[in-house]
Each structure stands twice: as structure tokens, then as C-alpha cells.
Design a protein around this motif. Sequence first.
Motif, PDB file in Angstrom:
ATOM      1  N   SER A  11       0.820  -1.211   0.000  1.00 39.81           N
ATOM      2  CA  SER A  11       0.000   0.000   0.000  1.00 39.81           C
ATOM      3  C   SER A  11       0.849   1.254   0.000  1.00 39.81           C
ATOM      4  O   SER A  11       1.710   1.422   0.853  1.00 39.81           O
ATOM      5  CB  SER A  11      -0.912   0.007   1.231  1.00 39.81           C
ATOM      6  N   PRO A  12       0.618   2.192  -0.919  1.00 45.16           N
ATOM      7  CA  PRO A  12       1.376   3.439  -0.952  1.00 45.16           C
ATOM      8  C   PRO A  12       0.795   4.477   0.007  1.00 45.16           C
ATOM      9  O   PRO A  12      -0.297   4.314   0.519  1.00 45.16           O
ATOM     10  CB  PRO A  12       1.204   3.896  -2.409  1.00 45.16           C
ATOM     11  N   ALA A  13       1.530   5.547   0.245  1.00 41.79           N
ATOM     12  CA  ALA A  13       1.046   6.645   1.078  1.00 41.79           C
ATOM     13  C   ALA A  13       1.373   7.959   0.391  1.00 41.79           C
ATOM     14  O   ALA A  13       2.387   8.088  -0.270  1.00 41.79           O
ATOM     15  CB  ALA A  13       1.711   6.580   2.447  1.00 41.79           C
ATOM     16  N   PHE A  14       0.476   8.927   0.578  1.00 44.22           N
ATOM     17  CA  PHE A  14       0.658  10.230  -0.061  1.00 44.22           C
ATOM     18  C   PHE A  14       0.598  11.322   1.002  1.00 44.22           C
ATOM     19  O   PHE A  14      -0.084  11.195   2.010  1.00 44.22           O
ATOM     20  CB  PHE A  14      -0.417  10.458  -1.119  1.00 44.22           C
ATOM     21  N   GLY A  15       1.298  12.434   0.756  1.00 45.90           N
ATOM     22  CA  GLY A  15       1.272  13.563   1.668  1.00 45.90           C
ATOM     23  C   GLY A  15       1.987  13.290   2.972  1.00 45.90           C
ATOM     24  O   GLY A  15       1.671  13.904   3.981  1.00 45.90           O
ATOM     25  N   VAL A  16       2.935  12.356   2.949  1.00 49.72           N
ATOM     26  CA  VAL A  16       3.668  11.993   4.156  1.00 49.72           C
ATOM     27  C   VAL A  16       5.162  12.106   3.879  1.00 49.72           C
ATOM     28  O   VAL A  16       5.647  11.631   2.855  1.00 49.72           O
ATOM     29  CB  VAL A  16       3.339  10.555   4.603  1.00 49.72           C
ATOM     30  N   ILE A  17       5.886  12.743   4.794  1.00 54.57           N
ATOM     31  CA  ILE A  17       7.338  12.817   4.703  1.00 54.57           C
ATOM     32  C   ILE A  17       7.914  11.810   5.686  1.00 54.57           C
ATOM     33  O   ILE A  17       7.701  11.916   6.893  1.00 54.57           O
ATOM     34  CB  ILE A  17       7.847  14.231   5.027  1.00 54.57           C
ATOM     35  N   TYR A  18       8.631  10.816   5.163  1.00 50.48           N
ATOM     36  CA  TYR A  18       9.176   9.755   6.000  1.00 50.48           C
ATOM     37  C   TYR A  18      10.532  10.115   6.581  1.00 50.48           C
ATOM     38  O   TYR A  18      10.900   9.629   7.646  1.00 50.48           O
ATOM     39  CB  TYR A  18       9.286   8.449   5.200  1.00 50.48           C
ATOM     40  N   ASP A  19      11.277  10.949   5.883  1.00 51.96           N
ATOM     41  CA  ASP A  19      12.620  11.268   6.345  1.00 51.96           C
ATOM     42  C   ASP A  19      12.989  12.666   5.909  1.00 51.96           C
ATOM     43  O   ASP A  19      12.497  13.166   4.877  1.00 51.96           O
ATOM     44  CB  ASP A  19      13.629  10.250   5.796  1.00 51.96           C
ATOM     45  N   LEU A  20      13.842  13.312   6.676  1.00 53.12           N
ATOM     46  CA  LEU A  20      14.317  14.652   6.374  1.00 53.12           C
ATOM     47  C   LEU A  20      15.834  14.685   6.498  1.00 53.12           C
ATOM     48  O   LEU A  20      16.420  13.953   7.305  1.00 53.12           O
ATOM     49  CB  LEU A  20      13.719  15.676   7.345  1.00 53.12           C
ATOM     50  N   SER A  21      16.445  15.553   5.701  1.00 53.02           N
ATOM     51  CA  SER A  21      17.885  15.762   5.851  1.00 53.02           C
ATOM     52  C   SER A  21      18.121  16.538   7.146  1.00 53.02           C
ATOM     53  O   SER A  21      17.195  17.118   7.734  1.00 53.02           O
ATOM     54  CB  SER A  21      18.425  16.554   4.662  1.00 53.02           C
ATOM     55  N   GLU A  22      19.362  16.552   7.604  1.00 55.20           N
ATOM     56  CA  GLU A  22      19.682  17.284   8.829  1.00 55.20           C
ATOM     57  C   GLU A  22      19.373  18.762   8.689  1.00 55.20           C
ATOM     58  O   GLU A  22      18.897  19.406   9.635  1.00 55.20           O
ATOM     59  CB  GLU A  22      21.164  17.086   9.173  1.00 55.20           C
ATOM     60  N   GLU A  23      19.601  19.288   7.493  1.00 57.73           N
ATOM     61  CA  GLU A  23      19.330  20.715   7.255  1.00 57.73           C
ATOM     62  C   GLU A  23      17.842  21.004   7.356  1.00 57.73           C
ATOM     63  O   GLU A  23      17.428  21.985   7.981  1.00 57.73           O
ATOM     64  CB  GLU A  23      19.861  21.110   5.881  1.00 57.73           C
ATOM     65  N   GLU A  24      17.019  20.150   6.733  1.00 60.17           N
ATOM     66  CA  GLU A  24      15.570  20.351   6.779  1.00 60.17           C
ATOM     67  C   GLU A  24      15.044  20.151   8.199  1.00 60.17           C
ATOM     68  O   GLU A  24      14.169  20.881   8.660  1.00 60.17           O
ATOM     69  CB  GLU A  24      14.879  19.363   5.834  1.00 60.17           C
ATOM     70  N   HIS A  25      15.597  19.157   8.877  1.00 58.78           N
ATOM     71  CA  HIS A  25      15.138  18.881  10.244  1.00 58.78           C
ATOM     72  C   HIS A  25      15.450  20.051  11.173  1.00 58.78           C
ATOM     73  O   HIS A  25      14.660  20.387  12.073  1.00 58.78           O
ATOM     74  CB  HIS A  25      15.804  17.605  10.763  1.00 58.78           C
ATOM     75  N   SER A  26      16.582  20.685  10.961  1.00 60.38           N
ATOM     76  CA  SER A  26      16.983  21.806  11.821  1.00 60.38           C
ATOM     77  C   SER A  26      16.114  23.040  11.608  1.00 60.38           C
ATOM     78  O   SER A  26      16.104  23.940  12.456  1.00 60.38           O
ATOM     79  CB  SER A  26      18.455  22.151  11.579  1.00 60.38           C
ATOM     80  N   ARG A  27      15.363  23.089  10.505  1.00 58.59           N
ATOM     81  CA  ARG A  27      14.466  24.219  10.269  1.00 58.59           C
ATOM     82  C   ARG A  27      13.259  24.188  11.204  1.00 58.59           C
ATOM     83  O   ARG A  27      12.657  25.232  11.496  1.00 58.59           O
ATOM     84  CB  ARG A  27      13.976  24.210   8.818  1.00 58.59           C
ATOM     85  N   MET A  28      12.898  23.008  11.662  1.00 58.58           N
ATOM     86  CA  MET A  28      11.726  22.882  12.525  1.00 58.58           C
ATOM     87  C   MET A  28      12.051  23.332  13.947  1.00 58.58           C
ATOM     88  O   MET A  28      13.155  23.110  14.437  1.00 58.58           O
ATOM     89  CB  MET A  28      11.219  21.436  12.543  1.00 58.58           C
ATOM     90  N   PRO A  29      11.097  23.946  14.641  1.00 56.88           N
ATOM     91  CA  PRO A  29      11.333  24.335  16.038  1.00 56.88           C
ATOM     92  C   PRO A  29      11.535  23.092  16.898  1.00 56.88           C
ATOM     93  O   PRO A  29      10.942  22.038  16.634  1.00 56.88           O
ATOM     94  CB  PRO A  29      10.028  25.051  16.427  1.00 56.88           C
ATOM     95  N   PRO A  30      12.372  23.185  17.927  1.00 55.24           N
ATOM     96  CA  PRO A  30      12.531  22.043  18.834  1.00 55.24           C
ATOM     97  C   PRO A  30      11.214  21.747  19.563  1.00 55.24           C
ATOM     98  O   PRO A  30      10.498  22.676  19.960  1.00 55.24           O
ATOM     99  CB  PRO A  30      13.629  22.497  19.804  1.00 55.24           C
ATOM    100  N   ILE A  31      10.911  20.471  19.729  1.00 57.17           N
ATOM    101  CA  ILE A  31       9.655  20.090  20.384  1.00 57.17           C
ATOM    102  C   ILE A  31       9.701  20.417  21.874  1.00 57.17           C
ATOM    103  O   ILE A  31       8.696  20.821  22.455  1.00 57.17           O
ATOM    104  CB  ILE A  31       9.395  18.579  20.182  1.00 57.17           C
TER     105      ILE A  31
END
Length: 538
Positions: A11-31
Amino acid sequence: MSVLVVLLLISPAFGVIYDLSEEEHSRMPPIFNLDDYTNCLKETDGIYCTVKFAAISDEPSELLTMMQEYSKQYKTHYNHTSFQYGVCVTQKCKSHLGDKTEALTEALEEYLNETFWNEYKLKTQVTAYTCDGLDDGSIAIDTSDIVVGLLIIILLIFNLIGSLGDFFFPKSDWQGKQYFLSFSIKRNWKKLVAPSSTSDHRIDRLRSLNGVKIMPAYAIVLGIEATWYRRFGSGPFWQTISLRIANDCRRNWWRHMLFLNNFTYNSTCFGHSWYIAADMQLFILCLLICVLAKTDGIRRKVLPLLYIIGIMIPPAVTYLLDLEGRFIVSPESTSNFFIQDPTFNELYVRWYTNLAASALGLIMGDLVYRWQLDEAMEKKFQYYKNLRLVYWLLLPLLFALVMSGKYFYMRPYLDPWYTRVLYTLIVPPLCTLFTAVLIVGFVFKFEDAYRSVFEWEGWTVPSRLSYSAYILHFSIIKLYTTTRTSLIFVSSLFIMTTYVSAIILTFLLAIPLWLLVEKPLSQITNVYLQSKEKRKIT
């Protein structure tokens, strides 16, 4: 198993990001983020608040969309649109708060809005918060505190009397001696460290299964958790986790004492004790079956039927309630103690979904009993020793079956119903069957490789402490995590050292619980039953 693997991957999935690069991950605010808790409350009129809030946006935001799509893989990712911050209000929110401490919600939201907008062009919405410093933080002693405190004092007095009596009058015969000697710390210590041995060779066969018991220690630890534990610490997460759990225990303690806590939603009190409740419920059921099925012939017909019914219940529950094929330990559900996880509450902790394992245990117990009486069976087991390679494969196969559940973590949605139903129909029964066969091999000394490990004398003391350790371990982990005042940078080494230190501390604290509570109270029961039996004979 190959069929299951194919079904799990189609089964495929759409609109989901399974992984991010370190650069992209660092853009998000810390939880998570914590201001300095200790220094904040040292200030005059210092106020420190732990705030839960969500990120929102009034206009399209590429960053927020990325955070939402990454969070959709909830089985392995945290919700990166939901946050928990520790904020020193007196340092960070002065300009927003002024002199009105009653306007905390607005002040916190304004501060967080300003911070998130400046750094991420996002807004925030506060959903909940708790604060330290608004009062002196003391908790008044109430009736429940006094009752639990008195029970603990009485137990300690009994231990003192029993220990002194054993020390000064070891050979004297005084009234109630056997009852009080049950509390002798000296005698109980000797029993704790004594080698595992028995005069009954049938019991000696079960050395690999040491330490299976349910004792009053549960009630004592639960009582402390609901009362005095509230005063054991402080920190940014103390109110949101430890006090929340303690208050829940004060409301729901009676469910635990009646062994009904595995039928409770939204309860954080002693979440790991669902096993004790399910075990007691299954024990009562199996006891009734053994009493009502009075002949061996009836029991040998009823128990296999019960086993088949037990195998069919989990897939039926999975299908009817549209549950996961296995219990998913996701980051978000773990942080909420699984209180709203339908698979945990409906499939994992109920007695009837664990019925197959209990029924199989009774079946194997009956078989082992009959085989022990058959002298030829020992020779048959020796004859089948050429199958030891197959037997040795059971343990790695059991591990592989357990690990097969990782495929349910791959997608952020429910797999097809037939995949989940097939998994619950096949994998759990195979796990219990393989475990049962391994145990029978231990009993009849089928081989020496696994058995020598499980019968190692070094397990004797830990096995006797296992129940007390099981009861205590969650409270110890909770105390460690909720009294921290700073964030932890996690590494593999840190996880390993924390895990080992938690195990060591748990078993060290289990020693006084076993010596002062578990062993004495279990021995009192034995003394009473033995004296009652003697009165019947005389």
C-alpha cells in the motif's frame, strides 16, 4: 510469513514525509525546550511554567506544511506541530505580564507568538500549562496520607519485633512466634540469598521459572504512589507527569485493588500493572474451569477448546474495532502512557485477548504432569535429542516473530484489515507455542545450552526480587525523568548506561521491599494455612 511480508508492503502513502535531511530537520522548532528551572525559582516571586502549545499559521506556510507531513508518520515520529516548553515567566514574560499574574495564559501566548514569529514566521496556541512559584508548593497531609503512613509504620514495627525476637529469643516458644518470625529480616535475608533447591524433584524441574508471584507489595507501592510520592521531587515536568499520575492513583486505586485496572481508559496510574490484573482474571477463570471440569477427560476436552477460542479472539477484536495488527509503541503514545491508544486498551491488556497463552499453559502443565508419571517419557525425550537443532532454532525464530511486527511501523495508517487479522491470528499463537515448547524442554532437560543459562544460580536472587522490581521500576524511571531540570542529549551510550543504572537501582530498592513487605506477608499466609490444616488433622 512470506505472505504477510508481501501484504505489508503493497500500500502506498501520499502527503507523508518519511525522512528529512539534517538541514531540513533543523528548520523545525525544537519540540522541547527548558529555561533554567532552579535559577528561575531562586528569584524573588519567581514563576516557572511548563506550557503545552501548538504551532499554527493564518496563511500558507511551507515550514508548517513540512512539519505536518513529517508528523503524519506518527508511528516513528513525534508530532512536530505540538510543543512543550519550560518558560521562566519572571524573566521572559515581564513585558507581556506586567503585574497581573492572573493573565498568565495571555502572557505566555504573547511571548511564544513573538518568539515563534521572529524565528519561524509561525504563531502559537497555548493548550495547557502548569506553574511553580505561584504558591509555596506544599501539599497538605490528608486522611489517605495518614492511613498509608500508619500502615508503613505498623509494618516497620512488625519487622522490628520479628527481627529482635529472632535475635534475642531464637529458641524460645512464645505465643504468635511463627507469625512474628515471618517478619525477621535476618531469616528473610537468608531465604533471599539461599540456593534454589527443593526436596520435591518435580518442583526442582521448574527452576527455570523462578519468581512467579503476586503479593501485597503491590498495594503498599500503589499507596505510596498515591500519597507520599507527590512530595518526592520537583521540576518542569513534575506537575504534568508525576502529580498527574499520583492524582489518578488517588481516584482509581480501588480498580487496582479489585484487579479491574486493565478495563480503564484515560488512566495513567500504574500503567504497567495491567499485567497483574489480566493475570489475576485469567487465574480465576482457569481455576473455575479446573474446579467445574471435575474429571481429567472433561478438562482435556475443555482446555483445547478454550485455546482455540483464545486464538480466535484477538483477530476478531482487531477486525471488529479496526485496530492495529500489533501494539505500536509510538513516540506520542509513549509520552501519554498509551491512555488513548485503542490497540493498547482493547487488544493488548484485556484478559480475553491473552486467553490463548493462559489456556496453552494449562494444557502444557497437564501434559508435563502426565509425562512425569510416565517413566518411559524420559527415555523418549532422550531418544528425540537428535532434534536438538530444531529446538535450538526456536529461540531465534521467536525473536524473528517478535521483530516481524516492525513492518506495522512503516506506514502512517492502518494496513489492510486482512493483513492485521492474519498477523494477530498467526504470530502471537506461534510465539506462545514456541515459548511453551522451550519451557517443556527445560523441564525435561532436553538439552543443556539454553537450560544452563536459564538455570544459572546467579538468577536465583534476581528471580525472587523480580516481582518487587516489576512493581517499582516504573516509579523509579518516572522519578528520574520528572525531576530533571534540563534537557538530555541522547546517544546510544547514554541510553545504555541509563538503562543499566535503572535496572541496578530498581533491584537494589526491591531488596527492602521484598524483605520488609513481600516475603513477610506471603509467609504469614503460609503459616495461617498450615496451622489451619493442622487443626483439621487433629
